[in-house]
Design a protein around this motif. Structure first.
Motif, PDB file in Angstrom:
ATOM      1  N   VAL A  15     -12.076  -6.436  -4.671  1.00  0.00           N
ATOM      2  CA  VAL A  15     -10.733  -6.762  -3.919  1.00  0.00           C
ATOM      3  C   VAL A  15     -10.329  -7.902  -3.493  1.00  0.00           C
ATOM      4  N   PHE A  16     -11.260  -9.383  -3.931  1.00  0.00           N
ATOM      5  CA  PHE A  16     -10.905 -10.710  -3.289  1.00  0.00           C
ATOM      6  C   PHE A  16     -10.955 -11.291  -4.954  1.00  0.00           C
ATOM      7  N   VAL A  17     -10.751 -10.222  -5.735  1.00  0.00           N
ATOM      8  CA  VAL A  17     -10.109 -11.315  -6.872  1.00  0.00           C
ATOM      9  C   VAL A  17      -8.726 -10.664  -7.215  1.00  0.00           C
ATOM     10  N   ASN A  18      -8.152  -9.874  -7.076  1.00  0.00           N
ATOM     11  CA  ASN A  18      -7.464  -9.241  -6.771  1.00  0.00           C
ATOM     12  C   ASN A  18      -6.336  -8.141  -5.385  1.00  0.00           C
ATOM     13  N   GLY A  19      -6.648 -10.028  -5.214  1.00  0.00           N
ATOM     14  CA  GLY A  19      -5.738  -9.816  -4.055  1.00  0.00           C
ATOM     15  C   GLY A  19      -3.792  -9.650  -4.206  1.00  0.00           C
ATOM     16  N   VAL A  20      -3.392  -9.027  -3.751  1.00  0.00           N
ATOM     17  CA  VAL A  20      -1.696  -8.994  -3.073  1.00  0.00           C
ATOM     18  C   VAL A  20      -1.568 -10.786  -3.566  1.00  0.00           C
ATOM     19  N   ILE A  26      10.491   1.078   3.526  1.00  0.00           N
ATOM     20  CA  ILE A  26      10.595   1.482   4.915  1.00  0.00           C
ATOM     21  C   ILE A  26       9.435   2.393   6.024  1.00  0.00           C
ATOM     22  N   ALA A  27       8.564   2.887   5.478  1.00  0.00           N
ATOM     23  CA  ALA A  27       7.458   3.986   5.454  1.00  0.00           C
ATOM     24  C   ALA A  27       6.339   3.232   6.269  1.00  0.00           C
ATOM     25  N   ALA A  28       6.347   1.925   5.584  1.00  0.00           N
ATOM     26  CA  ALA A  28       5.093   1.297   6.302  1.00  0.00           C
ATOM     27  C   ALA A  28       5.917   0.593   7.299  1.00  0.00           C
ATOM     28  N   LEU A  29       6.771   0.042   7.773  1.00  0.00           N
ATOM     29  CA  LEU A  29       7.334  -0.400   9.352  1.00  0.00           C
ATOM     30  C   LEU A  29       6.988   0.862   9.794  1.00  0.00           C
ATOM     31  N   ASN A  30       7.704   2.025   9.617  1.00  0.00           N
ATOM     32  CA  ASN A  30       7.065   3.023  10.766  1.00  0.00           C
ATOM     33  C   ASN A  30       5.882   3.531  10.980  1.00  0.00           C
ATOM     34  N   SER A  71       1.023  -1.066   0.026  1.00  0.00           N
ATOM     35  CA  SER A  71       0.020   0.257   0.305  1.00  0.00           C
ATOM     36  C   SER A  71       0.967   1.268   0.512  1.00  0.00           C
ATOM     37  N   HIS A  72       2.335   1.308   0.259  1.00  0.00           N
ATOM     38  CA  HIS A  72       3.348   2.432   0.439  1.00  0.00           C
ATOM     39  C   HIS A  72       4.282   1.817  -0.541  1.00  0.00           C
ATOM     40  N   ASN A  73       3.396   1.582  -1.995  1.00  0.00           N
ATOM     41  CA  ASN A  73       4.001   1.777  -3.107  1.00  0.00           C
ATOM     42  C   ASN A  73       5.813   0.523  -2.840  1.00  0.00           C
ATOM     43  N   GLY A 118      -1.707   3.737   1.633  1.00  0.00           N
ATOM     44  CA  GLY A 118      -0.538   3.975   2.465  1.00  0.00           C
ATOM     45  C   GLY A 118      -0.265   5.002   1.974  1.00  0.00           C
ATOM     46  N   GLY A 119      -1.017   6.536   1.475  1.00  0.00           N
ATOM     47  CA  GLY A 119      -0.987   7.723   1.602  1.00  0.00           C
ATOM     48  C   GLY A 119      -1.251   8.097   0.295  1.00  0.00           C
ATOM     49  N   GLU A 120      -1.457   9.399  -0.252  1.00  0.00           N
ATOM     50  CA  GLU A 120      -2.429   9.622  -1.142  1.00  0.00           C
ATOM     51  C   GLU A 120      -2.048   9.251  -2.412  1.00  0.00           C
ATOM     52  N   ASP A 121      -0.426   8.984  -2.387  1.00  0.00           N
ATOM     53  CA  ASP A 121       0.290   8.080  -3.459  1.00  0.00           C
ATOM     54  C   ASP A 121       0.269   6.811  -4.213  1.00  0.00           C
TER      55      ASP A 121
END
Length: 414
Positions: free
Chosen positions: A361-366, A219-223, A198-200, A286-289
């Motif tokens: 969401v269900f058919v395009n999961g990561v 790094i941003a995600a873990l922080n 989600s934070h790219n 993970g943010g606007e972008d």
């Protein structure tokens, strides 16, 4: 026919009932899983005149995989049918039965799921139910505090803190803002992959097989996640799996929860303190972008190649993954079907409206990086969730953890 609950040890010493065969199956026990499995196998047993034993296995997917590997490596006949994670077919394929000759309706399932379960041209499992991480929220509390459904993780953090503090001042000292799966196990891999993607920040290993865990998104995600512990999430979240998170949320002591779809039917049960107070939405960006991310989960049914009754075991798998059985499980337990037609079934969408609303969401999961890492996925995931857990416990910085993961993952994949 009654389903028999037996410990794993000693199954081989039991003789089949007269005039019938005896099969054994392992099912999960998260939420209503075990009860729904029991009902399904009982129906098949009554229809065919056979007997089915339910073998208990650990709820932790990490511990369950270890158990399966021990059983299969020993060539044991104690298990005929196994419930396996969506990321395990490649790891277990050599010891699973090829179901291709037995399953005639493969075209009625999501092609990507059949592809996931096909290893080197062999159909080694059948998709039973699929999963994707979702955000559960207290819609009554968002309305009370006049707050929108959070679109980003920062918005979730802010709203969670506002409502948590407000409810504590109003008398609920047990209220927390956000609960999730923080234990060092496969569930944390799923949660953390959602934060990172989600934070790219990618999916740990790219399509070329290159490790990429030191980028700014990681790094941003873990922080961000680290900042939740002991602020909007209890310190004990570091020992939470799915059911621990659901327990806190369903008793009315959390505003937001990350969990799988199964939690919906339990939250809506007649004896649930939060019945009719829950909403479901995609997990925040993970943010606007950034982007919404939901780790693809799900469970399959496979037959051990050591089964003494392969045709009968395959027939049980076919029955449990049938249209009507998946429909029953969807309506009663909110287990996502693996057949596209069921998402258009009026009875299903009436019982679980978000199945239709969140279909994409269900058919395009990561996907977790299981295909690209093959039989080394277990090592990859184990390293990832342990290093993330160290960061969440404030024992290592995200930067140091990312550097360590980069080096160790590259070594694993050499």
């Amino acid at each position: 026919m009654k389903t028999k609950y037996l410990p794993l040890l000693g199954l081989a010493m039991l003789a089949p009932l007269a005039h019938s065969e005896t099969l054994s199956i392992s099912c999960g026990a998260v939420g209503a899983e075990l009860q729904l499995c029991k009902e399904g196998v009982d129906a098949w047993a009554a229809k065919t005149g056979n007997t089915v034993k339910l073998v208990s296995t650990p709820n932790s997917s990490t511990e369950r995989l270890s158990l399966y590997q021990q059983i299969l490596s020993a060539g044991s006949t104690d298990l005929d049918v196994m419930q396996i994670d969506v990321v395990w077919p490649g790891m277990l394929a050599s010891q699973l039965l090829d179901l291709t000759p037995y399953i005639k309706d493969q075209a009625e399932f999501f092609p990507s799921m059949i592809s996931n379960d096909t290893i080197n041209g062999k159909l080694v499992a059948m998709p039973w139910f699929t999963d994707a991480g979702l955000l559960f929220y207290r819609k009554d509390l968002l309305e009370k505090y006049k707050l929108p459904i959070p679109a980003t993780w920062s918005e979730l953090s802010q709203s969670a803190k506002v409502i948590q503090d407000g409810e504590r001042q109003a008398g609920n000292s047990q209220m927390w803002g956000y609960v999730w799966q923080g234990r060092a196990y496969e569930g944390l891999t799923c949660d953390a992959l959602e934060w990172v993607y989600s934070h790219n920040g990618g999916t740990l290993i790219n399509d070329k097989g290159e490790v990429d865990v030191t980028n700014p998104g990681v790094i941003a995600a873990l922080n961000q996640a680290k900042s939740w512990v002991n602020t909007i999430s209890p310190e004990g979240v570091l020992n939470y799996a799915e059911e621990e998170a659901r327990g806190v949320f369903q008793t009315g002591n959390a505003v937001f929860m990350r969990n799988w779809p199964y939690a919906w039917s339990l939250a809506q049960a007649s004896d649930s303190p939060i019945k009719d107070k829950v909403g479901v939405a995609p997990l925040p960006k993970g943010g606007e972008d950034g982007k919404h991310a939901a780790t693809l989960g799900g469970w399959q049914l496979a037959v051990s190649k050591y089964s003494q009754h392969p045709q009968l075991a395959a027939d049980l798998v076919s029955y449990l993954t049938s249209y009507e059985e998946q429909k029953r499980r969807a309506i009663k337990g909110t287990y996502n079907p693996t057949r596209p037609a069921l998402y258009q079934d009026a009875e299903v969408t009436t019982a679980v409206p978000f199945f239709k609303d969140l279909y994409d969401v269900f058919v395009n999961g990561v996907p977790r990086p299981s295909s690209i890492s093959g039989d080394k996925y277990g090592q990859v995931s184990n390293l990832f969730f342990n290093m993330v857990h160290v960061v969440l416990a404030d024992s290592m910085s995200p930067e140091k953890a990312a550097e360590t993961m980069q080096k160790k993952l590259e070594r694993i994949l050499r």
